[in-house]
Design an enzyme around this catalytic site. Structure first.
Site, short mmCIF file in Angstrom:
data_model
loop_
_atom_site.label_atom_id
_atom_site.label_comp_id
_atom_site.label_asym_id
_atom_site.label_seq_id
_atom_site.Cartn_x
_atom_site.Cartn_y
_atom_site.Cartn_z
N HIS A 1 -57.57 68.61 121.86
CA HIS A 1 -56.91 68.10 123.06
C HIS A 1 -57.74 66.97 123.69
CE1 HIS A 1 -54.55 68.75 126.91
NE2 HIS A 1 -55.64 68.18 127.41
N GLU A 2 -59.02 67.23 123.96
CA GLU A 2 -59.86 66.23 124.61
C GLU A 2 -60.13 65.04 123.69
OE1 GLU A 2 -60.11 66.46 127.62
OE2 GLU A 2 -59.73 68.59 127.98
N HIS B 1 -57.42 62.60 124.27
CA HIS B 1 -57.69 61.75 125.43
C HIS B 1 -58.69 60.65 125.09
CE1 HIS B 1 -55.41 63.98 128.33
NE2 HIS B 1 -56.16 65.07 128.28
N HIS C 1 -57.27 57.95 122.87
CA HIS C 1 -56.35 57.19 123.71
C HIS C 1 -57.13 56.17 124.54
CE1 HIS C 1 -52.78 57.45 126.81
NE2 HIS C 1 -52.86 56.27 126.23
#
Length: 602
Positions: free
Chosen positions: A390-391, A394, A397
């Site tokens: 998940h991180e 980020h 991105h």
């Protein structure tokens, strides 16, 4: 028997800590950069006269953004230093200093929006048409002119901006109390080991197959919060009142409208989410009934909602194993994406282990001119593998945005941020379901996916309902006492989880420990992001024409357009209910699969 204590920061292996020297070589370099930002503040003094030329406007925008760019770097250094050990007085001081500096910079720059709005529309349009360098800032300028009705005079905006650290005081107080000052009791795990309870340990113990351990941890945690419920009620009420006040003075109808408007997100996106989730609550009730049946419990309590349905978790991961699995699961995103992941994993950009005083939870952070960093509180389980993926979503991105956009568009709103992270989660789920052939492991993965959906779509929307209800109550003059908030929270919680779950009295206090309630209509974006990510991940895994290219283009877009427009270009219309319905269809399909598997395994 000895009590297992969290290690102090200085006892951690350096290889498992983030390397903040890539931001500033040492604290002295930070201090120098901090002073440099302060010294430049006079440059942002309001011009005596309105802008008269395009070049004057362009120069002022560049100067303003240049100072914010430097501020971001000193801010992330101080905040991450503080987060790694919130008991360290030096970095507590740094956090306070940069909070105050951010308020000073915001106050000094507050003239800009009113000054741009003072330019006649025809004149501004002419400048943008005839000045290519200024046209590069056209969307930046549009975000200001679109909010014309809600921008105050330069003097008024400066006064509000100067009070920024005051408006943030309730959140900061909550953070210090929750992360540093709360003293949790010792608890015992299923092996008889005595542990110091923390947020990370609590999440682990709730997954225990020993029900006594789960109940003990649940009771111990909320007994601690109960002692400070009135303090937490005061901090949260103060935060909510601040949101309502700022919305009112900026001529918005509500704090929710004020929170969504700057990114042009229609309130219908929020209300559609709440409506769709409530329409699909029977699916969640069906899942809790299955959990009660599978666990063979006469009563299903809130502390029973996280333990695996098939007993002890079938999958555990060390940090190194999790990195290897993450790389394989994300390989479908192509070699360029994989290269970004490798850079993050191999260059001490992740602070891995839990230590005394460390901020709880996980996040990806950084600034335009820094690497993307990740904070974890690692535990060897599947949940932490998902957190890593998940991180990493980020962070990649952030990296792709910064590599492809100028500073003015080199960040992105939370609304699209959660889509990047949860697309990664969906890709991991698909990868694991395809590579794990043992029926028990498949059932465990389906169980984990459904729990993740429950926590991300259902639970975050539950939070969003509570958050909005509290803002409305405060606006109507209702005192937000601990008793009032607990009563409202318990009612919403009971409606969400349905008749199969005992609405334990302790869960009424859950609002007291949720940091996202201090982030002003933040939580709903987890749910919308997860649902949108379901559509994007499905297109990527099915190799639909253009799906991967559109997805990578979205990751590179930053804030170069409004988030609704960026997502439409990526193939998801978030103004409709269709993407939510597709997500609930996937939830139901996987619930059907799990029910079938459990029937065969039982």
């Amino acid at each position: 028997m000895s009590i297992q204590q969290l290690p102090s920061r200085d006892k951690l292996s350096e290889s498992l800590t983030w390397d903040l020297t890539t931001i500033f070589k040492n604290d002295a370099a930070f201090e120098a950069a901090y002073q440099s930002v302060q010294a430049q503040l006079p440059m942002l003094e309001k011009p005596d006269q309105p802008f008269t030329t395009a070049s004057q406007l362009l120069m002022t925008i560049k100067q303003t953004l240049a100072i914010f760019r430097q501020l971001e770097t000193v801010y992330v250094y101080a905040s991450m230093k503080n987060d790694q050990d919130t008991t360290n007085a030096t970095y507590q001081g740094y956090q306070a200093k940069v909070d105050a500096l951010a308020a000073e910079v915001s106050a000094a720059a507050a003239f800009l929006e009113p000054a741009i709005l003072a330019i006649p529309v025809a004149q501004l349009t002419d400048w943008l048409t005839k000045t290519p360098d200024l046209a590069d800032y056209s969307h930046f300028i549009r975000t200001i002119t679109d909010s014309r009705a809600h921008v105050l005079s330069g003097h008024e905006e400066a006064l509000l901006a100067a009070a920024g650290d005051i408006f943030g005081a309730a959140s900061q107080t909550f953070s210090v109390l929750d992360n540093s000052d709360l003293q949790f009791p010792d608890v015992t795990d299923e092996t008889g080991q005595t542990l110091q309870l923390s947020d990370g340990v609590y999440s682990q113990l709730l997954q225990s197959t020993d029900r006594t351990v789960r109940q003990q941890a649940f009771t111990a945690l909320y007994t601690t919060y109960d002692q400070f419920k009135n303090t937490f009620a005061t901090t949260l009420a103060t935060e909510i009142k601040g949101h309502n006040y700022l919305a009112q003075v900026h001529h918005y109808n509500s704090a929710r409208q004020a929170a969504l408007a700057p990114k042009a997100i229609p309130e219908s996106v929020y209300t559609t989410l709440v409506d769709q989730v409530n329409q699909h609550l029977p699916l969640l009730h069906r899942y809790t009934e299955l959990r009660k049946k599978q666990l063979k419990l006469s009563e299903l309590h809130m502390f029973d909602l996280y333990t695996p349905l098939l007993g002890k978790p079938a999958l555990t991961y060390t940090y190194e194993q999790a990195q290897a699995t993450a790389k394989k699961a994300l390989a479908i995103l192509g070699p360029d994406y994989a290269q970004q992941v490798t850079h993050i994993f191999n260059n001490r950009l992740i602070d891995v282990c839990e230590n005394q005083g460390k901020r709880s939870g996980a996040y990806s952070g950084g600034a335009y001119d820094t690497n993307p960093f990740i904070l974890l509180n690692w535990q060897d389980d599947l949940n932490n593998l998902y957190t890593l993926v998940h991180e990493t979503g980020h962070s990649v991105h952030s990296a792709l945005t910064r590599q492809n956009q100028k500073y003015v568009y080199g960040d992105y709103p939370i609304f699209v941020a959660e889509i990047a992270s949860t697309t990664n989660e969906n890709l991991l789920t698909e990868y694991l379901l395809q590579t794990q052939t043992d029926p028990k492991v498949q059932a465990y993965l389906l169980n984990y996916y459904l729990d993740g959906f429950k926590g991300t779509v259902f639970r975050q929307t539950q939070f969003a309902e509570f958050e909005h209800a509290m803002h409305e109550a405060a606006a109507d003059g209702q005192p937000l006492t601990a008793a009032f908030m607990s009563k409202q929270y318990a009612a919403i919680n009971a409606r969400y989880y349905g008749p199969a779950v005992v609405n334990d009295s302790q869960i009424a206090l859950e609002w007291a420990r949720i940091p996202h309630f201090y982030m002003n209509y933040y939580v709903y974006q987890y749910a919308t992001g997860f649902a949108a990510a379901t559509t994007l991940a499905k297109g990527i895994t099915m190799k639909q024409p253009g799906a991967l290219t559109h997805y990578l283009d979205y990751l590179k877009a930053g804030s170069s357009a409004y988030p609704i427009d960026i997502m439409q270009q990526a193939g998801v219309d978030m103004t409709s209910a269709a993407y939510l319905k597709r997500a609930f269809t996937v939830f139901e399909e996987r619930l059907n699969q799990l029910e079938t598997l459990l029937t065969k395994l039982n």
